[in-house]
Write a protein that holds these residues in place. Structure first.
Motif, PDB file in Angstrom:
ATOM      1  N   CYS A  83       6.479  19.607  -8.292  1.00 16.66           N
ATOM      2  CA  CYS A  83       7.090  19.039  -7.061  1.00 16.66           C
ATOM      3  C   CYS A  83       8.469  18.736  -7.381  1.00 16.66           C
ATOM      4  CB  CYS A  83       6.417  18.206  -6.063  1.00 16.66           C
ATOM      5  SG  CYS A  83       7.198  17.746  -4.641  1.00 16.66           S
ATOM      6  N   GLY A 109      10.618  16.997  -5.161  1.00 14.81           N
ATOM      7  CA  GLY A 109      10.674  16.115  -4.523  1.00 14.81           C
ATOM      8  C   GLY A 109      10.117  14.833  -5.019  1.00 14.81           C
ATOM      9  N   CYS A 110       8.877  14.751  -5.461  1.00 13.99           N
ATOM     10  CA  CYS A 110       8.328  13.590  -5.803  1.00 13.99           C
ATOM     11  C   CYS A 110       8.142  13.668  -7.278  1.00 13.99           C
ATOM     12  CB  CYS A 110       6.937  13.209  -5.152  1.00 13.99           C
ATOM     13  SG  CYS A 110       5.733  14.413  -5.196  1.00 13.99           S
ATOM     14  N   CYS A 162       5.539  16.098   0.241  1.00 16.26           N
ATOM     15  CA  CYS A 162       7.027  16.047   0.340  1.00 16.26           C
ATOM     16  C   CYS A 162       7.369  16.991   1.613  1.00 16.26           C
ATOM     17  CB  CYS A 162       7.619  16.488  -0.852  1.00 16.26           C
ATOM     18  SG  CYS A 162       7.556  15.156  -2.111  1.00 16.26           S
ATOM     19  N   CYS A 176       5.753  19.900  -2.614  1.00 18.94           N
ATOM     20  CA  CYS A 176       4.341  19.740  -2.367  1.00 18.94           C
ATOM     21  C   CYS A 176       4.117  19.501  -1.101  1.00 18.94           C
ATOM     22  CB  CYS A 176       3.740  18.457  -3.072  1.00 18.94           C
ATOM     23  SG  CYS A 176       4.220  16.959  -2.597  1.00 18.94           S
TER      24      CYS A 176
HETATM   25 ZN   LIG Z   1       6.029  16.243  -3.897  1.00 11.14          ZN
END
Ligand SMILES: [Zn+2]
Ligand SMILES: [Mn+2]
Ligand SMILES: [Mn+2]
Ligand SMILES: [Zn+2]
Lengths: 151, 151
Positions: free
Chosen positions: B102, B104-105, B145, B142
DNA sequence: ATGCTTATTGCAACGTGTTGCGATAGACTT
DNA sequence: AAGTCTATCGCAACACGTTGCAATAAGCAT
């Protein structure tokens, strides 16, 4: 007198985006954008560095790579990775697409958005992930190589 | 007196496979296999080099990487690439699986064969390619996110 | 035009692998 | 046990990027 560049529109978009972020327009960046635009299709980072240095021998890898990162942040360029992990860049003028590398014959095939749609749906269905098509780069065997192998 | 190693079975399989190919069993290879077996889960090439050098400081990166390539040829190890393109290895004792990162995270999720089946089918359907699950490494967002982003 | 502020650059050092080559040392024969 | 053949090893050099830092130069204000 403005320097003649092959891609006026792109340059202007970039200048505007940079100004808005308090960042600067430089000769290096003009050259890198021009080179990227002229490198129709895909080019590795190393190839781009080499081409930029033909226009400006004082340019260094760090500047080229930093600029490529910047262009990606601004959504003007994309990269994916070859089967060896090396980065490959292209301008985001072409439509979004993924890549497939055959480990049998070495063929590389592009995966356009339409062909990718069912794949991306299957990924989301199985995992909840929404995959980035631009960064998607699969290794495997193409249909022809699979047929040969069965032979 | 045989050196005590954590994975007798694996070692014997390897020795047999090498003999058959006219290749040799060496201390280095024993160490590298042991380290890989002890590095439960995944480890980057650089991490493995470092761990091997703790057991044998005279070992060099070239030997470690060449041995990893050999283990892959023999089907005893696999690698995939992180989002940065770096290689990540694991022994092929665990079942085949792919990886999702991911952006994002930073979370990394494994994709087991069962979950992957519909995805691989979709790939073959759309492109004719049969993708290598082991080498598959997707970047994306994900579910969590994605939800945050909409928020 | 001149000066200020700070983003950008080039440089040097580092991290991660890969490759060619001569030296070392497995494995097999005698 | 000694010798032969050649796979493997360590080394040095290279390729591809990344990062910290001090010098430079955009862009703005005067
Ligand atoms: Zn994520
Ligand atoms: Mn790979
Ligand atoms: Mn990437
Ligand atoms: Zn093929």
């Amino acid at each position: 007198m403005a320097k003649v560049t092959a891609n006026q529109g792109l340059t202007e978009r970039l200048q505007a985006a940079l100004k808005e972020r308090g960042q600067r327009w430089t000769d290096q960046r003009q050259i890198i954008v021009d080179v990227l635009a002229a490198s129709d299709g895909h080019a590795t980072g190393a190839e781009l560095v080499e081409r930029v240095r033909q226009d400006d021998p004082s340019a260094t890898p760090s500047t080229v790579y930093r600029t490529l990162d910047l262009l990606e942040e601004l959504g003007l360029a994309r990269h994916h990775h070859g089967p060896d992990g090396r980065e490959t860049y292209h301008l985001e003028e072409t439509t979004e697409h993924g890549h497939l590398h055959c480990r049998g014959c070495g063929a590389e095939q592009e995966l356009d958005a339409a062909a990718a749609a069912p794949i991306l749906r299957a990924i989301t269905g199985a995992t909840g992930f929404s995959a980035d098509l631009d960064h998607l780069s699969l290794q495997g065997l193409c249909a022809a190589c699979r047929a040969d192998q069965k032979g």
